[in-house]
Scaffold this active site. Structure first.
Site, PDB file in Angstrom:
ATOM      1  N   THR A  44      -4.643   0.148   0.886  1.00  0.00           N
ATOM      2  CA  THR A  44      -3.737   0.594   0.243  1.00  0.00           C
ATOM      3  C   THR A  44      -3.742   0.096  -1.067  1.00  0.00           C
ATOM      4  O   THR A  44      -3.587   0.942  -2.098  1.00  0.00           O
ATOM      5  CB  THR A  44      -2.270   0.581   0.857  1.00  0.00           C
ATOM      6  N   THR A  45      -3.735  -1.139  -1.372  1.00  0.00           N
ATOM      7  CA  THR A  45      -3.577  -1.995  -2.686  1.00  0.00           C
ATOM      8  C   THR A  45      -4.656  -1.668  -3.410  1.00  0.00           C
ATOM      9  O   THR A  45      -4.744  -1.657  -4.605  1.00  0.00           O
ATOM     10  CB  THR A  45      -3.590  -3.420  -2.435  1.00  0.00           C
ATOM     11  N   TYR A 107       1.622  10.703   7.760  1.00  0.00           N
ATOM     12  CA  TYR A 107       2.201  12.109   7.483  1.00  0.00           C
ATOM     13  C   TYR A 107       2.263  12.927   8.810  1.00  0.00           C
ATOM     14  O   TYR A 107       3.236  13.338   8.928  1.00  0.00           O
ATOM     15  CB  TYR A 107       1.506  12.928   6.497  1.00  0.00           C
ATOM     16  N   TYR A 133      -3.860  -1.407  11.494  1.00  0.00           N
ATOM     17  CA  TYR A 133      -2.996  -1.571  10.397  1.00  0.00           C
ATOM     18  C   TYR A 133      -1.746  -0.864  10.675  1.00  0.00           C
ATOM     19  O   TYR A 133      -1.798   0.570  10.695  1.00  0.00           O
ATOM     20  CB  TYR A 133      -3.551  -1.134   9.349  1.00  0.00           C
ATOM     21  N   ARG A 138       5.033   3.228   5.005  1.00  0.00           N
ATOM     22  CA  ARG A 138       4.232   4.130   4.276  1.00  0.00           C
ATOM     23  C   ARG A 138       3.752   5.276   5.200  1.00  0.00           C
ATOM     24  O   ARG A 138       3.305   6.093   4.568  1.00  0.00           O
ATOM     25  CB  ARG A 138       2.868   3.150   3.764  1.00  0.00           C
ATOM     26  N   LYS A 161      -3.171  -5.906  11.455  1.00  0.00           N
ATOM     27  CA  LYS A 161      -2.125  -6.261  10.458  1.00  0.00           C
ATOM     28  C   LYS A 161      -0.865  -5.738  10.698  1.00  0.00           C
ATOM     29  O   LYS A 161      -0.745  -4.402  10.669  1.00  0.00           O
ATOM     30  CB  LYS A 161      -2.772  -5.866   9.081  1.00  0.00           C
ATOM     31  N   ILE A 203      -2.583 -10.698   5.270  1.00  0.00           N
ATOM     32  CA  ILE A 203      -3.563  -9.973   4.229  1.00  0.00           C
ATOM     33  C   ILE A 203      -2.588  -9.737   3.122  1.00  0.00           C
ATOM     34  O   ILE A 203      -1.585  -9.034   2.879  1.00  0.00           O
ATOM     35  CB  ILE A 203      -4.183  -8.399   4.989  1.00  0.00           C
TER      36      ILE A 203
END
Length: 304
Positions: A44-45, A107, A133, A138, A161, A203
């Site tokens: 994502t980052t 989504y 994850y 999000r 994560k 992380i």
């Protein structure tokens, strides 16, 4: 086993919005020097949502090449389509990637059984170790401890994560899974508490600019030297919050540019530069609590 400080690496871009190789080399070398334990490439980052699939694959392989076996590379391979996640994961088979980080489908909000079947199907199509994850804020769905337990029984699902922000999840997961299963924090603000409760590391977003500090905090915490870890962590409390006052990676990328780790803070739409107010807040915090990289002894990675 993956433990300690693992950086969720930003994706440096040039003024045209393409990958900036010079900046990428610099920030990878910065992490190797500061004993970051692994790099997550294109999570994502790393702006996975605005890279094309071709760019995504190219960037992971480029990161792997620059790292040159000096640090493990974890590839972000999640998707909200199981088929797409499998295709992306298989692109890294036999590449030298140490693991894949696979986010819960976003989504479409699958059920717990749907999440189980999604990750099970991916694991059946690859020999690469898989790290789950969970980031409900999000994705809109929450991978629950009982589902993580079921998935942990699959041979190449090695960890999670956990970024729900719920610290009680550490004990809930630990009470169910094998002791070898890796439990990593995905939240810089609570990472130290997470490790103290039995987690194996973090992380980290903040590590992009504070690799030395985060590495030391993790090292001390994993050795149960919590008092010393908290002294260092205290200096990062405000920074950890500030870096999420706007959507990640907007603040961290601007901060990395400001201290000279990368040439530009360019993002791709719909992400834009931080507001002037936030820029001022970041600068004030860095002046108040300067990071190791900003001090003369350690600033040889400030190139730009």
């Amino acid at each position: 086993m993956f433990k300690g400080n693992i950086v969720a690496l930003i994706t440096p871009m040039n003024k045209k919005g393409n990958i900036c190789i010079d900046s990428l080399k610099n920030i990878i070398n910065y992490h190797i020097y500061n004993r970051t334990k692994a790099i997550v490439s294109v999570g994502t980052t790393g702006e996975s949502s605005t890279l094309t699939k071709k760019e995504h694959i190219k960037l992971v392989l480029l990161t792997l090449k620059i790292a040159d076996n000096r640090i493990p590379i974890i590839a972000g391979t999640g998707a909200n389509s199981t088929k797409e996640a499998i295709i992306l994961t298989k692109k890294f088979e036999n590449s030298g990637i140490s693991a894949c980080l696979s986010v819960t489908p976003y989504y479409n909000k699958p059920s717990q059984e749907g999440l189980y079947q999604h990750f099970k199907k991916i694991s059946e199509h690859t020999s690469i170790p898989q790290i789950l994850y969970n980031v409900p804020s999000r994705t809109g769905c929450d991978l629950l401890p009982k589902t993580i337990y079921k998935l942990s029984k699959l041979k190449n699902i090695i960890g999670v994560k956990e970024a729900s922000g719920n610290l009680s999840r550490v004990n809930q997961i630990k009470s169910l899974v094998d002791s070898k299963f890796i439990i990593l924090s995905g939240d810089d603000s609570t990472a130290l508490d997470f490790i103290q409760l039995g987690g194996h590391g973090v992380i980290s977003v903040t590590s992009n600019i504070a690799a030395k500090e985060i590495s030391k905090i993790c090292q001390l915490a994993l050795n149960k030297k919590f008092s010393k870890a908290r002294k260092i962590n205290k200096r990062l409390i405000n920074l950890n919050k500030i870096l999420f006052l706007e959507s990640n990676p907007i603040p961290i990328k601007w901060a990395a540019k400001k201290i000279g780790l990368i040439k530009n803070s360019i993002l791709r739409l719909p992400m834009i530069q931080p507001k002037k107010k936030l820029k001022k807040i970041i600068l004030n915090e860095l002046k108040k609590n300067p990071l190791s990289i900003m001090k003369k002894k350690y600033n040889h990675f400030i190139l730009f």
